[in-house]
Design a protein around this motif. Structure first.
Motif, short mmCIF file in Angstrom:
data_model
loop_
_atom_site.label_atom_id
_atom_site.label_comp_id
_atom_site.label_asym_id
_atom_site.label_seq_id
_atom_site.Cartn_x
_atom_site.Cartn_y
_atom_site.Cartn_z
N GLU A 152 13.04 34.76 15.79
CA GLU A 152 12.41 35.94 16.37
C GLU A 152 11.81 35.60 17.72
O GLU A 152 11.13 34.58 17.88
N ARG A 153 12.10 36.45 18.70
CA ARG A 153 11.46 36.32 20.02
C ARG A 153 10.41 37.41 20.10
O ARG A 153 10.71 38.59 20.01
N LYS A 154 9.16 36.98 20.26
CA LYS A 154 8.05 37.93 20.30
C LYS A 154 7.84 38.41 21.73
O LYS A 154 7.92 37.63 22.68
N SER A 155 7.54 39.70 21.86
CA SER A 155 7.25 40.24 23.20
C SER A 155 5.83 39.85 23.58
O SER A 155 4.96 39.67 22.73
N GLU A 156 5.62 39.74 24.88
CA GLU A 156 4.29 39.35 25.34
C GLU A 156 3.31 40.49 25.10
O GLU A 156 3.67 41.66 25.05
N ASP A 157 2.04 40.13 24.92
CA ASP A 157 1.01 41.14 24.65
C ASP A 157 0.75 41.99 25.88
O ASP A 157 0.79 41.51 27.01
N GLU A 158 0.48 43.27 25.64
CA GLU A 158 0.13 44.18 26.73
C GLU A 158 -1.24 43.82 27.28
O GLU A 158 -2.14 43.46 26.54
N THR A 159 -1.39 43.90 28.58
CA THR A 159 -2.70 43.75 29.19
C THR A 159 -2.97 44.98 30.02
O THR A 159 -2.05 45.66 30.48
N LYS A 160 -4.24 45.29 30.23
CA LYS A 160 -4.59 46.52 30.93
C LYS A 160 -4.23 46.49 32.40
O LYS A 160 -4.01 47.53 33.02
N ASP A 161 -4.16 45.30 33.00
CA ASP A 161 -3.87 45.23 34.44
C ASP A 161 -2.39 45.08 34.76
O ASP A 161 -2.01 44.92 35.90
N LYS A 162 -1.54 45.17 33.72
CA LYS A 162 -0.11 44.97 33.95
C LYS A 162 0.64 46.23 33.54
O LYS A 162 0.38 46.81 32.49
N LYS A 163 1.59 46.64 34.37
CA LYS A 163 2.39 47.82 34.06
C LYS A 163 3.85 47.42 34.11
O LYS A 163 4.31 46.85 35.09
N HIS A 164 4.59 47.67 33.02
CA HIS A 164 6.01 47.34 32.98
C HIS A 164 6.81 48.42 33.68
O HIS A 164 6.67 49.60 33.38
N HIS A 165 7.66 48.02 34.60
CA HIS A 165 8.55 48.96 35.27
C HIS A 165 9.95 48.92 34.67
O HIS A 165 10.67 49.91 34.72
N ARG A 166 10.32 47.77 34.13
CA ARG A 166 11.65 47.63 33.54
C ARG A 166 11.63 46.47 32.56
O ARG A 166 11.11 45.41 32.87
N ILE A 167 12.19 46.68 31.39
CA ILE A 167 12.30 45.61 30.39
C ILE A 167 13.76 45.52 29.98
O ILE A 167 14.31 46.45 29.41
N GLU A 168 14.40 44.40 30.33
CA GLU A 168 15.81 44.22 30.02
C GLU A 168 16.04 43.15 28.97
O GLU A 168 17.10 43.06 28.40
N ARG A 169 15.04 42.29 28.72
CA ARG A 169 15.21 41.25 27.72
C ARG A 169 15.02 41.84 26.34
O ARG A 169 14.21 42.74 26.15
#
Length: 151
Positions: free
Chosen positions: A85-102
């Motif tokens: 299993e590859r775990k996704s990184e935890d969300e942080t309040k100062d980071k906004k994802h624009h694109r997730i391809e992995r």
């Protein structure tokens, strides 16, 4: 009067991605439509290379961002399984994802071993996100001659 069809580039992109994923065996079981959750699904398959030398088979699996504790390799009744299993990184309040391809989540790859492989010889090495499995070839079994008494 002619029929006008409104062009929807999102639907076209989804159809293209669905065809691509079907071609590489990344579709969900049951044939359900992936649609909008294409990038958030949890099933994926790592890329694998299989090589053969006169002495052994080598299987290399790309597992970037994973550690050896996230991966399990088993051999059972002539089938080699690689799962993890590859775990996704935890969300942080100062980071906004624009694109997730992995792809994230669990995976399972199975390979039927040829008869000339010594199942007890499997060796695994994990370095820099690359899992390398070495499977030694077994000595060919000599055919046994059985004498039958004719009466």
């Amino acid at each position: 009067m002619s029929n006008l069809t409104r062009w929807n580039p999102v639907n076209e992109f989804e159809d293209l991605m669905n065809r691509y994923n079907r071609m590489f065996g990344l579709t969900r079981s049951g044939g359900e439509r992936e649609g909008k959750d294409l990038f958030s699904r949890s099933d994926w398959a790592p890329a694998v290379d299989i090589k053969e030398t006169p002495e052994a088979f080598t299987i290399e699996a790309e597992l970037p961002g994973m550690s050896k504790e996230d991966v399990k390799v088993t051999v059972h009744e002539g089938v080699l399984s690689i799962q993890g299993e590859r775990k996704s990184e935890d969300e942080t309040k100062d980071k906004k994802h624009h694109r997730i391809e992995r792809f994230y989540g669990s995976f399972l790859r199975r390979f039927t071993l040829p008869e000339n492989v010594d199942e007890n010889s499997v060796k695994a090495n994990f370095k820099d996100g690359m899992l390398t499995l070495t499977l030694q070839k077994a000595e060919p079994k000599e055919p046994k001659a059985i004498e039958v008494d004719v009466q």
